[in-house]
Design a protein around this motif. Structure first.
Motif, PDB file in Angstrom:
ATOM      1  N   ASP A 259      75.868  33.130  40.415  1.00 19.24           N
ATOM      2  CA  ASP A 259      76.573  33.239  41.694  1.00 19.24           C
ATOM      3  C   ASP A 259      76.850  31.867  42.290  1.00 19.24           C
ATOM      4  O   ASP A 259      77.933  31.614  42.833  1.00 19.24           O
ATOM      5  N   ALA A 262      79.715  30.262  40.416  1.00 17.68           N
ATOM      6  CA  ALA A 262      81.006  30.894  40.674  1.00 17.68           C
ATOM      7  C   ALA A 262      81.438  30.789  42.135  1.00 17.68           C
ATOM      8  O   ALA A 262      82.531  31.232  42.490  1.00 17.68           O
ATOM      9  N   ARG A 264      80.041  32.328  44.643  1.00 19.58           N
ATOM     10  CA  ARG A 264      79.894  33.613  45.327  1.00 19.58           C
ATOM     11  C   ARG A 264      78.705  33.582  46.291  1.00 19.58           C
ATOM     12  O   ARG A 264      77.894  32.662  46.263  1.00 19.58           O
TER      13      ARG A 264
END
Length: 306
Positions: A259, A262, A264
């Motif tokens: 995460d 990325a 996120r």
């Protein structure tokens, strides 16, 4: 048995596929590209060189579309989504529904009990290294998964039945009457590895090989906090974690590290910040966790630096 799986990521997607393969009525709550792909082609799990592909009974981003009273709801969401997931799934929950959280973190059962005070809420944890390879496809590293579910008392029949069902689906499962300690044992692993893989920006194998001192230190920090919180942990649990991690493929990631990479939203507060917060409450020093937590917080907010 009507089973609702909330979340179609590496955990929920895996469980939905394995249970659907068994022929059970699986209702999957998904969203975005996962929802589109699974609605059209079903869900596939890549495990041990085999591709397991199944279609759930129904998939939707709105559980009210299922128009059922679920027998079991498995919550496989990120920690920061659990409260909203509980609200979302309310239309399929009755007083006879068994609710089991399987996400990372500790205290997830308490979140569900606050929302569903008349339903049976157990607790659980899953050991698995998996991620979404592409929409509709889950890749599982290693030999599969190990699930532990239960209560802190004599286990009720619905929990026992779910345990047997998971075993029938080919998932190694333990039914526990001391689930809080078992959840903390999983948290000991996931908190340490999620924090260190993200902090050093390296996979699990590299953490064991190159950062063993930090790994041992952070495990001891989490252990002390867990003990202060009432979990019956001991130093054998640290040895078990290290042995488990050594068996995982060298390049295995953690979901929090993925995460971060990325860009996120992450479970930093649930997996790292929670230990720092509880350590302060109990006057326990956690220097490695604190250092990594502060570093990762800076990574999240670096775009606001000047």
């Amino acid at each position: 048995m009507k089973i609702v799986v909330v979340g179609a990521g590496g955990v929920g997607g895996f469980l939905a596929a394995m249970l659907a393969r068994l022929g059970k009525d699986v209702y999957l709550v998904a969203r975005g590209k996962q929802l589109e792909a699974i609605s059209e082609n079903g869900i596939c799990v890549e495990l041990n060189g085999e591709s397991i592909c199944c279609k759930p009974k129904m998939v939707s981003d709105d559980p009210s579309n299922f128009k059922i009273d679920a027998d079991v709801v498995l919550f496989c969401t990120k920690g920061y989504d659990l409260k909203s997931a509980a609200e979302l799934v309310s239309p399929v929950v009755s007083e006879n529904t068994l609710l089991v959280p399987l996400g990372n973190g500790v205290g997830n059962d308490k979140v569900l009990k606050q929302h569903f005070n008349s339903s049976l809420v157990a607790n659980g944890a899953i050991y698995i290294v998996s991620h979404i390879k592409e929409p509709g496809v889950i890749t599982v590293k290693g030999k599969g998964a190990f699930v532990v579910i239960g209560e802190d008392k004599e286990v009720s029949d619905p929990v026992k039945k779910l345990g047997e069902l998971l075993k029938q689906a080919g998932i190694k499962t333990k039914v526990s009457n001391s689930i809080t300690t078992d959840v903390w044992k999983k948290y000991l692993l996931i908190s340490a590895m999620a924090t260190l893989t993200s902090c050093f920006d390296e996979p699990m194998g590299a953490v064991v090989e190159k950062h063993s001192k930090q790994l041992d230190a952070i495990l001891q920090e989490i252990l002390k906090v867990g003990q202060a919180e009432g979990a019956k942990l001991n130093f054998e649990d640290i040895e078990n974690v290290i042995n488990q991690v050594k068996k995982v493929p060298y390049d295995s990631p953690t979901s929090m590290w993925l995460d971060f990479k990325a860009g996120r939203e992450t479970e930093l507060e649930q997996l790292s910040g929670y230990i720092v917060k509880k350590a302060e409450e109990h006057n326990i020093e956690v220097p490695v966790m604190s250092c990594c937590y502060e570093k990762l917080k800076c990574n999240i907010y670096r775009e606001y630096s000047y």
